[in-house]
Design a protein around this motif. Structure first.
Motif, PDB file in Angstrom:
ATOM      1  N   PRO A   3      -2.099  13.315 -36.496  1.00  0.00           N
ATOM      2  CA  PRO A   3      -3.081  12.803 -35.540  1.00  0.00           C
ATOM      3  C   PRO A   3      -2.848  11.367 -35.096  1.00  0.00           C
ATOM      4  O   PRO A   3      -3.798  10.647 -34.781  1.00  0.00           O
ATOM      5  CB  PRO A   3      -4.391  12.927 -36.326  1.00  0.00           C
ATOM      6  N   PHE A   4      -1.599  10.944 -35.067  1.00  0.00           N
ATOM      7  CA  PHE A   4      -1.272   9.581 -34.656  1.00  0.00           C
ATOM      8  C   PHE A   4      -0.276   9.639 -33.513  1.00  0.00           C
ATOM      9  O   PHE A   4       0.613  10.498 -33.497  1.00  0.00           O
ATOM     10  CB  PHE A   4      -0.704   8.774 -35.826  1.00  0.00           C
ATOM     11  N   GLU A   5      -0.407   8.711 -32.576  1.00  0.00           N
ATOM     12  CA  GLU A   5       0.434   8.731 -31.379  1.00  0.00           C
ATOM     13  C   GLU A   5       1.569   7.720 -31.453  1.00  0.00           C
ATOM     14  O   GLU A   5       1.385   6.605 -31.953  1.00  0.00           O
ATOM     15  CB  GLU A   5      -0.416   8.425 -30.137  1.00  0.00           C
ATOM     16  N   GLU A   6       2.699   8.121 -30.950  1.00  0.00           N
ATOM     17  CA  GLU A   6       3.818   7.203 -30.746  1.00  0.00           C
ATOM     18  C   GLU A   6       3.581   6.420 -29.461  1.00  0.00           C
ATOM     19  O   GLU A   6       2.784   6.837 -28.611  1.00  0.00           O
ATOM     20  CB  GLU A   6       5.135   7.970 -30.654  1.00  0.00           C
ATOM     21  N   HIS A   7       4.286   5.306 -29.309  1.00  0.00           N
ATOM     22  CA  HIS A   7       4.205   4.520 -28.082  1.00  0.00           C
ATOM     23  C   HIS A   7       5.622   4.211 -27.614  1.00  0.00           C
ATOM     24  O   HIS A   7       6.510   3.916 -28.420  1.00  0.00           O
ATOM     25  CB  HIS A   7       3.433   3.221 -28.303  1.00  0.00           C
ATOM     26  N   ILE A   8       5.831   4.294 -26.312  1.00  0.00           N
ATOM     27  CA  ILE A   8       7.137   3.950 -25.748  1.00  0.00           C
ATOM     28  C   ILE A   8       7.174   2.450 -25.505  1.00  0.00           C
ATOM     29  O   ILE A   8       6.370   1.905 -24.747  1.00  0.00           O
ATOM     30  CB  ILE A   8       7.403   4.731 -24.453  1.00  0.00           C
ATOM     31  N   LEU A   9       8.107   1.780 -26.164  1.00  0.00           N
ATOM     32  CA  LEU A   9       8.256   0.332 -26.040  1.00  0.00           C
ATOM     33  C   LEU A   9       9.148  -0.052 -24.864  1.00  0.00           C
ATOM     34  O   LEU A   9       8.987  -1.125 -24.274  1.00  0.00           O
ATOM     35  CB  LEU A   9       8.846  -0.245 -27.325  1.00  0.00           C
ATOM     36  N   VAL A  51      12.985   3.782 -26.214  1.00  0.00           N
ATOM     37  CA  VAL A  51      12.678   3.181 -27.519  1.00  0.00           C
ATOM     38  C   VAL A  51      11.209   3.443 -27.823  1.00  0.00           C
ATOM     39  O   VAL A  51      10.325   3.107 -27.019  1.00  0.00           O
ATOM     40  CB  VAL A  51      12.959   1.664 -27.510  1.00  0.00           C
ATOM     41  N   ALA A  52      10.952   4.048 -28.971  1.00  0.00           N
ATOM     42  CA  ALA A  52       9.591   4.423 -29.348  1.00  0.00           C
ATOM     43  C   ALA A  52       9.142   3.677 -30.591  1.00  0.00           C
ATOM     44  O   ALA A  52       9.953   3.295 -31.445  1.00  0.00           O
ATOM     45  CB  ALA A  52       9.506   5.923 -29.577  1.00  0.00           C
ATOM     46  N   ASP A  53       7.834   3.485 -30.685  1.00  0.00           N
ATOM     47  CA  ASP A  53       7.184   2.907 -31.858  1.00  0.00           C
ATOM     48  C   ASP A  53       6.537   4.077 -32.604  1.00  0.00           C
ATOM     49  O   ASP A  53       5.482   4.575 -32.207  1.00  0.00           O
ATOM     50  CB  ASP A  53       6.127   1.894 -31.409  1.00  0.00           C
ATOM     51  N   PHE A  61      16.417   6.184 -28.827  1.00  0.00           N
ATOM     52  CA  PHE A  61      16.980   7.442 -28.355  1.00  0.00           C
ATOM     53  C   PHE A  61      17.929   7.187 -27.194  1.00  0.00           C
ATOM     54  O   PHE A  61      17.659   6.369 -26.318  1.00  0.00           O
ATOM     55  CB  PHE A  61      15.871   8.385 -27.881  1.00  0.00           C
ATOM     56  N   SER A  62      19.033   7.914 -27.197  1.00  0.00           N
ATOM     57  CA  SER A  62      19.977   7.878 -26.083  1.00  0.00           C
ATOM     58  C   SER A  62      19.541   8.881 -25.024  1.00  0.00           C
ATOM     59  O   SER A  62      19.079   9.982 -25.344  1.00  0.00           O
ATOM     60  CB  SER A  62      21.385   8.220 -26.589  1.00  0.00           C
ATOM     61  N   VAL A  63      19.698   8.508 -23.762  1.00  0.00           N
ATOM     62  CA  VAL A  63      19.320   9.381 -22.652  1.00  0.00           C
ATOM     63  C   VAL A  63      20.493  10.262 -22.231  1.00  0.00           C
ATOM     64  O   VAL A  63      20.332  11.460 -21.998  1.00  0.00           O
ATOM     65  CB  VAL A  63      18.825   8.550 -21.456  1.00  0.00           C
ATOM     66  N   ARG A  64      21.684   9.684 -22.149  1.00  0.00           N
ATOM     67  CA  ARG A  64      22.843  10.396 -21.606  1.00  0.00           C
ATOM     68  C   ARG A  64      23.768  10.872 -22.735  1.00  0.00           C
ATOM     69  O   ARG A  64      24.241  10.066 -23.539  1.00  0.00           O
ATOM     70  CB  ARG A  64      23.623   9.479 -20.662  1.00  0.00           C
TER      71      ARG A  64
END
Length: 299
Positions: free
Chosen positions: A83-89, A97-99, A146-149
């Motif tokens: 029940p906790f959310e990640e955040h995109i930094l 990049v996520a928190d 995270f890598s996109v390509r």
């Protein structure tokens, strides 16, 4: 090429051998994966979760075609809800990049599929090619990149392999006066897996793990420490602080391995370990990258 469904889940490929014969595709999957109930395979076919190499849904009664590949998607009947959310930094054409919150796994494994940082981000960003270039434990919160390509992924992963990434963590652990007198220090030891699957242990031999440890704040009986790993061994920070008599607060593995509760998770006691900052020179853009978690550990 990786195939991802509408839920952000990556497909798995299975080969249909020429030395086998089956009445239809359903019969093949039942024989190939006997641990999965036949009704589950029927439902996956009905839901369009079995595809050919061109991404076209297959039917359960379609004929068995040897020397071909099919793609199927994993599903779980039940999965723990985090029940906790990640955040995109940060996000650009190269990186996301996520928190990450505590308790959320980075990638699917075991009981976790949708409730993972990877699949949450794929759904949120609609980028099916996202892939982590490093990992942190499910219990640990903080920065994950995270890598996109796909064609750039290896260059980013090599940064961690070659130890040219500066990683900074923070932890809350007991205040130990004798340890505090030695700080800052670089602690070194040799870590190997123990007889318990989840635990690492220190053993005699050449050092293979090193951690720089600093004292940031004290509020007896706890203290907040800054940790900078020079190596990337499994559970390195947890193991090193435990060895120094200061196991991280709410650690369910060190010093004592606590039986894991699959669905009844205690969210009131997160491991007090945070991946606070990651710094590196981007191998693609040549820019200095610095990503910092917005989360705080408080005494």
């Amino acid at each position: 090429m990786r195939v991802v469904n509408s839920e952000g889940v990556s497909g798995s490929r299975v080969y249909l051998p020429a030395d086998q014969t089956h009445a239809n595709l359903l019969a093949f999957f039942i024989a190939q994966f006997p641990h999965i109930d036949a009704d589950e395979w029927k439902q996956r076919f009905a839901d369009g979760q079995i595809l050919d190499d061109e991404g076209l849904p297959q039917q359960a009664d379609d004929p068995y075609q040897p020397n071909t590949h099919l793609i199927y998607f994993r599903r779980l009947a039940r999965e723990p809800h985090i029940p906790f959310e990640e955040h995109i930094l940060f996000q650009d054409e190269h990186l996301v990049v996520a928190d990450k919150p505590h308790f959320l796994p980075v990638t699917p494994s075991g009981l976790y599929l949708q409730q993972t940082l990877l699949n949450r981000l794929r759904k949120r960003t609609q980028i099916s090619t996202l892939s982590p270039i490093h990992r942190i434990d499910r219990d640990t919160a903080g920065v994950v990149i995270f890598s996109v390509r796909p064609d750039e992924r290896a260059q980013y992963q090599n940064l961690f392999r070659d130890r040219v990434v500066q990683k900074t963590y923070e932890a809350i652990a007991p205040y130990v006066a004798s340890l505090a007198k030695q700080l800052p220090m670089t602690y070194e030891s040799r870590l190997e897996e123990s007889e318990h699957f989840l635990q690492m242990r220190e053993v005699a031999g050449e050092n293979n793990a090193d951690t720089c440890i600093e004292l940031l704040e004290v509020k007896n009986p706890w203290a907040r420490y800054r940790l900078k790993p020079g190596s990337g061994k499994k559970h390195q920070l947890r193991c090193h602080l435990n060895a120094l008599g200061a196991p991280i607060k709410n650690d369910q593995i060190y010093p004592v391995l606590t039986p894991y509760q699959e669905f009844e998770l205690d969210f009131s006691k997160p491991l007090q370990l945070l991946a606070k900052e990651v710094v590196f020179v981007d191998p693609i853009t040549k820019e200095m990258r610095k990503f910092r978690s917005e989360q705080e550990l408080r005494l």
